[in-house]
Design a protein around this motif. Sequence first.
Motif, PDB file in Angstrom:
ATOM      1  N   ASN A  62     -11.149  12.254 -19.266  1.00 51.07           N
ATOM      2  CA  ASN A  62     -11.794  13.534 -18.275  1.00 51.07           C
ATOM      3  C   ASN A  62     -12.743  13.415 -17.900  1.00 51.07           C
ATOM      4  O   ASN A  62     -13.370  13.758 -18.861  1.00 51.07           O
ATOM      5  CB  ASN A  62     -10.892  14.601 -18.331  1.00 51.07           C
ATOM      6  CG  ASN A  62     -10.812  16.426 -17.547  1.00 51.07           C
ATOM      7  OD1 ASN A  62     -11.146  15.171 -16.655  1.00 51.07           O
ATOM      8  ND2 ASN A  62     -11.357  16.868 -18.406  1.00 51.07           N
ATOM      9  N   GLU A 114     -11.390  11.955  -5.903  1.00 48.45           N
ATOM     10  CA  GLU A 114     -11.066  12.630  -6.484  1.00 48.45           C
ATOM     11  C   GLU A 114      -9.190  12.242  -5.888  1.00 48.45           C
ATOM     12  O   GLU A 114      -9.345  13.216  -4.448  1.00 48.45           O
ATOM     13  CB  GLU A 114     -11.327  14.291  -7.563  1.00 48.45           C
ATOM     14  CG  GLU A 114     -11.593  14.363  -8.104  1.00 48.45           C
ATOM     15  CD  GLU A 114     -11.381  15.636  -8.042  1.00 48.45           C
ATOM     16  OE1 GLU A 114     -12.443  15.861  -9.418  1.00 48.45           O
ATOM     17  OE2 GLU A 114     -11.462  16.656  -7.718  1.00 48.45           O
ATOM     18  N   ILE A 119     -10.810   8.774  -8.951  1.00 43.55           N
ATOM     19  CA  ILE A 119     -10.560   9.286  -9.593  1.00 43.55           C
ATOM     20  C   ILE A 119      -9.225  10.178 -10.227  1.00 43.55           C
ATOM     21  O   ILE A 119      -9.349  11.561  -9.258  1.00 43.55           O
ATOM     22  CB  ILE A 119     -11.820   9.786 -10.710  1.00 43.55           C
ATOM     23  CG1 ILE A 119     -12.212  11.080 -10.192  1.00 43.55           C
ATOM     24  CG2 ILE A 119     -12.591   8.718 -11.278  1.00 43.55           C
ATOM     25  CD1 ILE A 119     -13.189  11.538 -11.394  1.00 43.55           C
ATOM     26  N   ALA A 120      -8.411  10.708 -11.933  1.00 40.89           N
ATOM     27  CA  ALA A 120      -7.566  11.212 -11.736  1.00 40.89           C
ATOM     28  C   ALA A 120      -8.663  12.279 -12.762  1.00 40.89           C
ATOM     29  O   ALA A 120      -8.630  12.268 -13.709  1.00 40.89           O
ATOM     30  CB  ALA A 120      -6.465  10.853 -12.039  1.00 40.89           C
ATOM     31  N   THR A 121      -8.650  14.088 -12.627  1.00 44.78           N
ATOM     32  CA  THR A 121      -9.572  14.805 -13.160  1.00 44.78           C
ATOM     33  C   THR A 121      -7.833  15.801 -13.717  1.00 44.78           C
ATOM     34  O   THR A 121      -7.432  15.634 -12.932  1.00 44.78           O
ATOM     35  CB  THR A 121     -10.292  15.220 -12.742  1.00 44.78           C
ATOM     36  OG1 THR A 121     -10.361  16.350 -11.397  1.00 44.78           O
ATOM     37  CG2 THR A 121     -11.198  13.978 -12.340  1.00 44.78           C
ATOM     38  N   TRP A 123      -6.584  12.104 -15.725  1.00 43.18           N
ATOM     39  CA  TRP A 123      -7.373  10.816 -16.689  1.00 43.18           C
ATOM     40  C   TRP A 123      -7.387   9.805 -16.433  1.00 43.18           C
ATOM     41  O   TRP A 123      -7.037   9.586 -15.146  1.00 43.18           O
ATOM     42  CB  TRP A 123      -6.800  11.313 -17.922  1.00 43.18           C
ATOM     43  CG  TRP A 123      -5.850  10.565 -18.059  1.00 43.18           C
ATOM     44  CD1 TRP A 123      -5.768   9.047 -18.853  1.00 43.18           C
ATOM     45  CD2 TRP A 123      -4.247  11.235 -19.016  1.00 43.18           C
ATOM     46  NE1 TRP A 123      -4.110   8.621 -18.981  1.00 43.18           N
ATOM     47  CE2 TRP A 123      -3.441   9.338 -19.344  1.00 43.18           C
ATOM     48  CE3 TRP A 123      -3.706  12.580 -18.377  1.00 43.18           C
ATOM     49  CZ2 TRP A 123      -2.278  10.077 -19.439  1.00 43.18           C
ATOM     50  CZ3 TRP A 123      -2.492  12.243 -18.713  1.00 43.18           C
ATOM     51  CH2 TRP A 123      -2.101  11.741 -19.099  1.00 43.18           C
ATOM     52  N   VAL A 124      -8.785   9.091 -16.445  1.00 42.83           N
ATOM     53  CA  VAL A 124      -8.985   7.868 -16.330  1.00 42.83           C
ATOM     54  C   VAL A 124      -8.760   6.805 -17.679  1.00 42.83           C
ATOM     55  O   VAL A 124      -9.146   7.954 -18.829  1.00 42.83           O
ATOM     56  CB  VAL A 124     -10.669   8.083 -16.335  1.00 42.83           C
ATOM     57  CG1 VAL A 124     -10.912   8.432 -14.511  1.00 42.83           C
ATOM     58  CG2 VAL A 124     -11.748   8.400 -16.631  1.00 42.83           C
ATOM     59  N   TYR A 160      -8.661   2.568 -14.594  1.00 40.78           N
ATOM     60  CA  TYR A 160      -7.705   3.077 -13.744  1.00 40.78           C
ATOM     61  C   TYR A 160      -7.119   4.791 -13.901  1.00 40.78           C
ATOM     62  O   TYR A 160      -7.980   4.925 -14.619  1.00 40.78           O
ATOM     63  CB  TYR A 160      -6.694   2.680 -13.884  1.00 40.78           C
ATOM     64  CG  TYR A 160      -6.054   1.809 -14.908  1.00 40.78           C
ATOM     65  CD1 TYR A 160      -4.813   3.191 -15.289  1.00 40.78           C
ATOM     66  CD2 TYR A 160      -5.921   0.920 -15.815  1.00 40.78           C
ATOM     67  CE1 TYR A 160      -4.448   2.901 -16.657  1.00 40.78           C
ATOM     68  CE2 TYR A 160      -5.050   1.442 -16.902  1.00 40.78           C
ATOM     69  CZ  TYR A 160      -4.283   2.672 -17.489  1.00 40.78           C
ATOM     70  OH  TYR A 160      -3.568   2.694 -18.881  1.00 40.78           O
ATOM     71  N   SER A 161      -7.007   5.817 -13.067  1.00 38.26           N
ATOM     72  CA  SER A 161      -6.683   6.429 -13.870  1.00 38.26           C
ATOM     73  C   SER A 161      -4.933   6.945 -13.559  1.00 38.26           C
ATOM     74  O   SER A 161      -3.878   6.304 -13.292  1.00 38.26           O
ATOM     75  CB  SER A 161      -6.904   7.281 -12.187  1.00 38.26           C
ATOM     76  OG  SER A 161      -8.370   7.563 -12.116  1.00 38.26           O
ATOM     77  N   ASN A 194      -7.603   1.301  -8.709  1.00 37.19           N
ATOM     78  CA  ASN A 194      -8.684   1.240  -8.206  1.00 37.19           C
ATOM     79  C   ASN A 194      -9.133   0.814  -6.919  1.00 37.19           C
ATOM     80  O   ASN A 194      -8.202  -0.716  -6.538  1.00 37.19           O
ATOM     81  CB  ASN A 194     -10.400   0.964  -8.435  1.00 37.19           C
ATOM     82  CG  ASN A 194     -10.487   2.092  -9.379  1.00 37.19           C
ATOM     83  OD1 ASN A 194     -10.652   2.941  -8.848  1.00 37.19           O
ATOM     84  ND2 ASN A 194     -11.511   1.789 -10.470  1.00 37.19           N
TER      85      ASN A 194
END
Length: 308
Positions: free
Chosen positions: A16, A156, A188-190, A204-205, A227-228, A302
């Motif tokens: 994360n 994001e 990115i996913a966060t 998450w990544v 990847y996310s 990506n």
Amino acid sequence: MVLSAFTTDGKFFRGNLHTHSTLSDGCLEPAEVCRRYKAEGYDFISLTDHFIGQYGYPVADTRAFHDDAFTTIPGAELHSGAMQNGELWHILAVGLPHDFTPPHAPGFLPVDNQETGPDLARRAREAGAFVTIAHPHWSGLTLEDARSIDAAHAVEIYNHGCAVGCDREGGGHILDLLLSDGRDLTLIATDDAHFTEPDHFGGWVMVKAEANQPALLLEALKRGDFYSSQGPEIRNVSLTDDAVIVESSAAVAVIVQGHGQAATATHGTSMTRTQVSRARFAASPWMRVTVVDAAGRRAWTNPFRPST
């Protein structure tokens, strides 16, 4: 063509990249934040507290929480200057040096004669950070704002805290417009976790690196070797002249997006090797893939440019 994240040496590590603690406006001490992510099965996090004078411009020193199974990358959420809507910039900087020179950012409101957001992002990138445009939807970011951040590595695409807190989760629209401008960006996913609401363990990544070490993870992020996800696994993506072939955990939809109105989905049940036609993408300089599982959770590759 095969995406490098799935062919380069190493293994995938789950992390994360957007997290807060009591060093700024989170409700848990840094040690407890790290403990919870490790207990949840994460390999690493970046603790990215708000880098403003109100909190003493923190870049958390989390090295004491490293062990054989878990590590951290130093970072911060940077702020300075106003966007077009008058709100303060939010710029994520993962891999920020502990001695990074602060801007004049006393609090969460812009003040006169501040360093601009684009200038701050450039300084962070020059200092070695992986720079991301944070939560564009939540921020009210305009396309002109986004275009001004010329030092960004990523956008994001999903922010879990913004999803559960205000239903403003995404950055896909801004990302796609920038890609069509010719910008070279990843996504990115966060979590943006503060632990004040159910804002954690939702995005998450998955970073491909030779070892779970901060410097190697940071370099892999900069290369785009990740990847996310919210849950689904992406195991391989390859291209033929006619199709995008996606290998994944069980999916009900695999969607390919491209420039403008170019998008094609393949639907099914428990799909693990899915072909999506490239017919709609002949004029598209870029593509990206979304995998959706039966629970509606998504994973994202990506962006890639088939001609390169």
